[in-house]
Design an enzyme around this catalytic site. Structure first.
Site, PDB file in Angstrom:
ATOM      1  N   HIS A 172       0.845  -1.194   0.000  1.00  0.00           N
ATOM      2  CA  HIS A 172       0.000   0.000   0.000  1.00  0.00           C
ATOM      3  C   HIS A 172       0.878   1.241   0.000  1.00  0.00           C
ATOM      4  O   HIS A 172       1.722   1.406   0.878  1.00  0.00           O
ATOM      5  CB  HIS A 172      -0.924   0.025   1.231  1.00  0.00           C
ATOM      6  CG  HIS A 172      -2.170  -0.787   1.036  1.00  0.00           C
ATOM      7  ND1 HIS A 172      -3.303  -0.568   1.761  1.00  0.00           N
ATOM      8  CD2 HIS A 172      -2.440  -1.827   0.197  1.00  0.00           C
ATOM      9  CE1 HIS A 172      -4.251  -1.419   1.380  1.00  0.00           C
ATOM     10  NE2 HIS A 172      -3.737  -2.206   0.431  1.00  0.00           N
ATOM     11  N   TYR A 194      -9.322   5.973   6.964  1.00  0.00           N
ATOM     12  CA  TYR A 194      -9.523   6.372   8.363  1.00  0.00           C
ATOM     13  C   TYR A 194     -10.533   7.516   8.350  1.00  0.00           C
ATOM     14  O   TYR A 194     -10.281   8.556   7.728  1.00  0.00           O
ATOM     15  CB  TYR A 194      -8.220   6.892   8.963  1.00  0.00           C
ATOM     16  CG  TYR A 194      -7.158   5.866   9.258  1.00  0.00           C
ATOM     17  CD1 TYR A 194      -6.306   5.399   8.256  1.00  0.00           C
ATOM     18  CD2 TYR A 194      -6.982   5.373  10.547  1.00  0.00           C
ATOM     19  CE1 TYR A 194      -5.314   4.464   8.530  1.00  0.00           C
ATOM     20  CE2 TYR A 194      -5.979   4.441  10.829  1.00  0.00           C
ATOM     21  CZ  TYR A 194      -5.154   3.997   9.823  1.00  0.00           C
ATOM     22  OH  TYR A 194      -4.169   3.073  10.108  1.00  0.00           O
ATOM     23  N   PRO A 229      -4.649   1.585  18.557  1.00  0.00           N
ATOM     24  CA  PRO A 229      -4.292   1.034  17.249  1.00  0.00           C
ATOM     25  C   PRO A 229      -4.451   2.019  16.078  1.00  0.00           C
ATOM     26  O   PRO A 229      -4.139   1.678  14.949  1.00  0.00           O
ATOM     27  CB  PRO A 229      -5.230  -0.157  17.088  1.00  0.00           C
ATOM     28  CG  PRO A 229      -6.308   0.026  18.070  1.00  0.00           C
ATOM     29  CD  PRO A 229      -5.791   0.883  19.155  1.00  0.00           C
ATOM     30  N   LYS A 266       0.688   1.030  15.189  1.00  0.00           N
ATOM     31  CA  LYS A 266       2.051   1.011  15.729  1.00  0.00           C
ATOM     32  C   LYS A 266       2.298  -0.079  16.760  1.00  0.00           C
ATOM     33  O   LYS A 266       3.438  -0.296  17.175  1.00  0.00           O
ATOM     34  CB  LYS A 266       2.373   2.378  16.367  1.00  0.00           C
ATOM     35  CG  LYS A 266       2.479   3.505  15.345  1.00  0.00           C
ATOM     36  CD  LYS A 266       3.594   3.252  14.344  1.00  0.00           C
ATOM     37  CE  LYS A 266       3.363   4.004  13.047  1.00  0.00           C
ATOM     38  NZ  LYS A 266       3.762   3.224  11.872  1.00  0.00           N
ATOM     39  N   TYR A 326       3.896   7.004   9.634  1.00  0.00           N
ATOM     40  CA  TYR A 326       3.035   5.858   9.342  1.00  0.00           C
ATOM     41  C   TYR A 326       3.844   4.712   8.702  1.00  0.00           C
ATOM     42  O   TYR A 326       3.691   3.551   9.085  1.00  0.00           O
ATOM     43  CB  TYR A 326       1.891   6.274   8.407  1.00  0.00           C
ATOM     44  CG  TYR A 326       0.745   5.271   8.376  1.00  0.00           C
ATOM     45  CD1 TYR A 326       0.798   4.155   7.536  1.00  0.00           C
ATOM     46  CD2 TYR A 326      -0.368   5.414   9.200  1.00  0.00           C
ATOM     47  CE1 TYR A 326      -0.216   3.224   7.516  1.00  0.00           C
ATOM     48  CE2 TYR A 326      -1.398   4.481   9.185  1.00  0.00           C
ATOM     49  CZ  TYR A 326      -1.311   3.387   8.342  1.00  0.00           C
ATOM     50  OH  TYR A 326      -2.327   2.447   8.324  1.00  0.00           O
TER      51      TYR A 326
HETATM   52  P1  FAS Z   1       1.125 -10.353  22.405  1.00  0.00           P
HETATM   53  O1  FAS Z   1       0.147  -9.952  23.488  1.00  0.00           O
HETATM   54  O2  FAS Z   1       0.662 -10.487  21.007  1.00  0.00           O
HETATM   55  O3  FAS Z   1       1.768 -11.767  22.778  1.00  0.00           O
HETATM   56  C1  FAS Z   1       2.123 -12.076  24.104  1.00  0.00           C
HETATM   57  C2  FAS Z   1       2.040 -13.588  24.270  1.00  0.00           C
HETATM   58  O4  FAS Z   1       2.463 -13.904  25.602  1.00  0.00           O
HETATM   59  C3  FAS Z   1       0.612 -14.089  24.111  1.00  0.00           C
HETATM   60  O5  FAS Z   1       0.567 -15.167  23.199  1.00  0.00           O
HETATM   61  C4  FAS Z   1       0.224 -14.534  25.524  1.00  0.00           C
HETATM   62  O6  FAS Z   1      -0.630 -15.665  25.525  1.00  0.00           O
HETATM   63  C5  FAS Z   1       1.586 -14.877  26.119  1.00  0.00           C
HETATM   64  N1  FAS Z   1       1.611 -14.822  27.581  1.00  0.00           N
HETATM   65  C6  FAS Z   1       0.943 -13.972  28.390  1.00  0.00           C
HETATM   66  N2  FAS Z   1       1.199 -14.277  29.686  1.00  0.00           N
HETATM   67  C7  FAS Z   1       2.049 -15.341  29.682  1.00  0.00           C
HETATM   68  C8  FAS Z   1       2.660 -16.122  30.676  1.00  0.00           C
HETATM   69  N3  FAS Z   1       2.419 -15.908  31.971  1.00  0.00           N
HETATM   70  N4  FAS Z   1       3.474 -17.149  30.299  1.00  0.00           N
HETATM   71  C9  FAS Z   1       3.708 -17.403  28.981  1.00  0.00           C
HETATM   72  N5  FAS Z   1       3.144 -16.695  27.975  1.00  0.00           N
HETATM   73  C10 FAS Z   1       2.327 -15.682  28.329  1.00  0.00           C
HETATM   74  N6  FAS Z   1      -1.813  -3.460  16.883  1.00  0.00           N
HETATM   75  C11 FAS Z   1      -1.880  -2.882  15.666  1.00  0.00           C
HETATM   76  O7  FAS Z   1      -0.853  -2.411  15.159  1.00  0.00           O
HETATM   77  N7  FAS Z   1      -3.100  -2.813  14.999  1.00  0.00           N
HETATM   78  C12 FAS Z   1      -4.259  -3.352  15.533  1.00  0.00           C
HETATM   79  O8  FAS Z   1      -5.320  -3.285  14.932  1.00  0.00           O
HETATM   80  C13 FAS Z   1      -4.208  -3.980  16.789  1.00  0.00           C
HETATM   81  N8  FAS Z   1      -5.333  -4.545  17.342  1.00  0.00           N
HETATM   82  C14 FAS Z   1      -5.240  -5.124  18.590  1.00  0.00           C
HETATM   83  C15 FAS Z   1      -6.367  -5.719  19.206  1.00  0.00           C
HETATM   84  C16 FAS Z   1      -6.270  -6.290  20.494  1.00  0.00           C
HETATM   85  C17 FAS Z   1      -7.500  -6.922  21.136  1.00  0.00           C
HETATM   86  C18 FAS Z   1      -5.040  -6.287  21.167  1.00  0.00           C
HETATM   87  C19 FAS Z   1      -4.935  -6.886  22.556  1.00  0.00           C
HETATM   88  C20 FAS Z   1      -3.923  -5.721  20.560  1.00  0.00           C
HETATM   89  C21 FAS Z   1      -4.007  -5.143  19.274  1.00  0.00           C
HETATM   90  N9  FAS Z   1      -2.900  -4.582  18.637  1.00  0.00           N
HETATM   91  C22 FAS Z   1      -2.952  -3.993  17.426  1.00  0.00           C
HETATM   92  C23 FAS Z   1      -1.637  -4.594  19.262  1.00  0.00           C
HETATM   93  C24 FAS Z   1      -1.058  -5.964  19.030  1.00  0.00           C
HETATM   94  O9  FAS Z   1      -0.974  -6.209  17.666  1.00  0.00           O
HETATM   95  C25 FAS Z   1       0.243  -6.018  19.764  1.00  0.00           C
HETATM   96  O10 FAS Z   1       1.025  -4.861  19.523  1.00  0.00           O
HETATM   97  C26 FAS Z   1       1.034  -7.247  19.406  1.00  0.00           C
HETATM   98  O11 FAS Z   1       0.230  -8.358  19.668  1.00  0.00           O
HETATM   99  C27 FAS Z   1       2.309  -7.228  20.245  1.00  0.00           C
HETATM  100  O12 FAS Z   1       2.862  -8.478  20.175  1.00  0.00           O
HETATM  101  P2  FAS Z   1       3.535  -9.121  21.478  1.00  0.00           P
HETATM  102  O13 FAS Z   1       4.420  -8.110  22.125  1.00  0.00           O
HETATM  103  O14 FAS Z   1       4.092 -10.424  21.023  1.00  0.00           O
HETATM  104  O15 FAS Z   1       2.344  -9.341  22.510  1.00  0.00           O
HETATM  105  C1  PHB Z   2      -6.210  -3.605  10.852  1.00  0.00           C
HETATM  106  O1  PHB Z   2      -6.282  -3.901   9.644  1.00  0.00           O
HETATM  107  O2  PHB Z   2      -6.530  -4.409  11.772  1.00  0.00           O
HETATM  108  C2  PHB Z   2      -5.716  -2.232  11.239  1.00  0.00           C
HETATM  109  C3  PHB Z   2      -5.160  -1.426  10.278  1.00  0.00           C
HETATM  110  C4  PHB Z   2      -4.706  -0.152  10.637  1.00  0.00           C
HETATM  111  C5  PHB Z   2      -4.836   0.267  11.949  1.00  0.00           C
HETATM  112  C6  PHB Z   2      -5.395  -0.563  12.919  1.00  0.00           C
HETATM  113  C7  PHB Z   2      -5.845  -1.825  12.562  1.00  0.00           C
HETATM  114  O3  PHB Z   2      -4.416   1.506  12.307  1.00  0.00           O
END
Ligand code: FAS
Ligand code: PHB
Length: 389
Positions: free
Chosen positions: A72, A200, A292, A296, A384
């Site tokens: 993109h 957006y 989100p 980032k 971005y």
């Molecule tokens: P994660 O939370 O992905 O991974 C951590 C891992 O550690 C998990 O698998 C968990 O099960 C494990 N864990 C936890 N406790 C533990 C323990 N005691 N022992 C062992 N393992 C354990 N970011 C975007 O850029 N765009 C988005 O649209 C977006 N949407 C999101 C929606 C939600 C609901 C959430 C919660 C986050 C979202 N994010 C988004 C942010 C997300 O993408 C995070 O930045 C990303 O998952 C970060 O990755 P990790 O640091 O690996 O953390």
């Molecule tokens: C998504 O595709 O999940 C998405 C894309 C851009 C954002 C947040 C979420 O800023």
């Protein structure tokens, strides 16, 4: 059991770090609280910065991203009837890759399996010990057995609710937090995206985002009250509200369909300082959270992993631990810039229930600046597509 780097958390941070270290002969063990199936059932991020894509290539896990990911070169912002395109390519010469976090995680698990690297799933009671010594160790329950892993270092990649950040003494930790009075209701549908690029939209009714995973899989979000539950919205109500918030031309061409996933994510800005203590190093959501809006979260987890990977390499391959000692300071310099950008995009495009008229006018003036100033669009674009590591 003994390893060089024990990684707590089998999400994208932990898996990417493990794969990068493996490419340079450094052994790791990954401990994950949930099952692989549960981890791969999560629907989260969708936009990868070029820095993330480069790390996936360096880890040898970029093949499917290259074949299935979408390049993109821009994004559309719409605000109260006005809209503009931010042309990443023209402004920065760079682009982003649309490739879901779920697929990134799947690719990294497949690579870990192929390399025969140890991963423990469904670990309970993970505890970190002796972090301030040269011989830290982790204990945990696995398949009902008390298990111990000794390592040179511990990478806390266990997300916001994991134990690693709490292992840094409260007297040492300084936590910064900002909460937002709304969440994002997200829907995944097997329908063609409404637009070739992301939209957006900041409307009087609230924020909306039109995103995608591939030409047959769309991802949409609408700002919703924190009191909402996904069951409060049937599909038709969601589609109707999305249409009210998207620009008219998109609303008229939107193809709707049944939701195959529906969830609400709260919005929060959070940073923990420092991100290291003794032999423990935090990466990703374990150390910081962003709304989100600026895409980032996942991408800042990647820059943390990049910094830690290079610092560990210098330690193991050259006996130089300088970068390890500076990891937290290095990572936080970039983290605070992504925090600022995520807060700024959120403030620009969301409706705040208690916003003063002055703040509303300045938010509208912010959008006018973007329309009138190429310099303002350049700042947005370079944030971005991803600030340099
Ligand atoms: P994660 O939370 O992905 O991974 C951590 C891992 O550690 C998990 O698998 C968990 O099960 C494990 N864990 C936890 N406790 C533990 C323990 N005691 N022992 C062992 N393992 C354990 N970011 C975007 O850029 N765009 C988005 O649209 C977006 N949407 C999101 C929606 C939600 C609901 C959430 C919660 C986050 C979202 N994010 C988004 C942010 C997300 O993408 C995070 O930045 C990303 O998952 C970060 O990755 P990790 O640091 O690996 O953390
Ligand atoms: C998504 O595709 O999940 C998405 C894309 C851009 C954002 C947040 C979420 O800023």
């Amino acid at each position: 059991m003994r390893t060089q780097v024990a990684i707590i958390g089998g999400g994208p941070s932990g898996l990417l770090l493990g794969q990068l270290l493996h490419t340079r002969g450094i052994d790791t063990v990954v401990l994950e609280r949930r099952s692989r199936e549960h981890v791969l059932s999560r629907i989260r991020a969708g936009v990868l910065e070029t820095g993330f894509a480069e790390l996936m290539h360096e880890a040898g896990t970029g093949e499917r991203m290259d074949s299935d990911g979408l390049i993109h070169e821009g994004v559309t912002l719409a605000c109260r009837g006005r809209q503009l395109r931010i042309d990443f390519e023209a402004l920065t010469g760079r682009h982003v890759v649309i490739y879901g976090q779920t697929e990134v995680t799947r690719d990294l698990y497949d690579a870990r399996d192929k390399a025969g690297l140890p991963t423990f799933f469904e670990c309970a009671d993970v505890s970190l010990h002796d972090l301030n010594t040269d011989t830290p160790h982790i204990t945990f329950l696995h398949e009902g057995r008390e298990t111990r892993i000794e390592s040179d270092f511990v990478a806390g990649c266990d997300g916001f609710h994991g134990p690693s950040r709490q292992a840094i003494p409260e007297s040492v930790r300084h936590e910064f937090e900002k909460t937002y009075p709304f969440g994002w209701l997200g829907v995944l549908s097997e329908t063609p995206p409404v637009s070739e690029e992301l939209i957006y939209a900041g409307s009087e009714r609230g924020f909306a985002l039109a995103s995608m995973r591939n030409p047959g899989l769309s991802r949409y979000y609408i700002q919703c009250p924190l009191s909402n539950h996904p069951d409060d919205w049937d599909d038709d109500e969601f589609w109707q509200e999305l249409k009210r918030r998207l620009p008219q031309d998109a609303a008229e061409t939107l193809i709707t369909g049944p939701s195959i996933e529906k969830s609400i994510a709260p919005l929060r800005s959070f940073v923990c300082e420092p991100m290291q203590w003794g032999r423990l190093f935090l990466c990703g959501d374990a150390a910081h959270i962003v709304p989100p809006t600026g895409a980032k979260g996942l991408n800042t987890a990647a820059s943390d992993v990049g910094y830690l990977f290079r610092a560990l390499l210098r330690h193991y391959l050259r006996g130089d631990s300088t970068a390890l000692g500076e990891y937290s300071e290095t990572a936080l310099r970039r983290i605070w810039k992504t925090q600022r950008f995520s807060w700024w995009m959120t403030t620009l495009l969301h409706s705040f229930p208690d916003r003063s008229e002055f703040d509303q006018r300045t938010a509208e003036a912010e959008f006018a600046m973007l329309q009138e100033s190429e310099a303002a669009r350049h700042v947005l674009a370079e944030n971005y597509v991803g600030l340099p590591y």
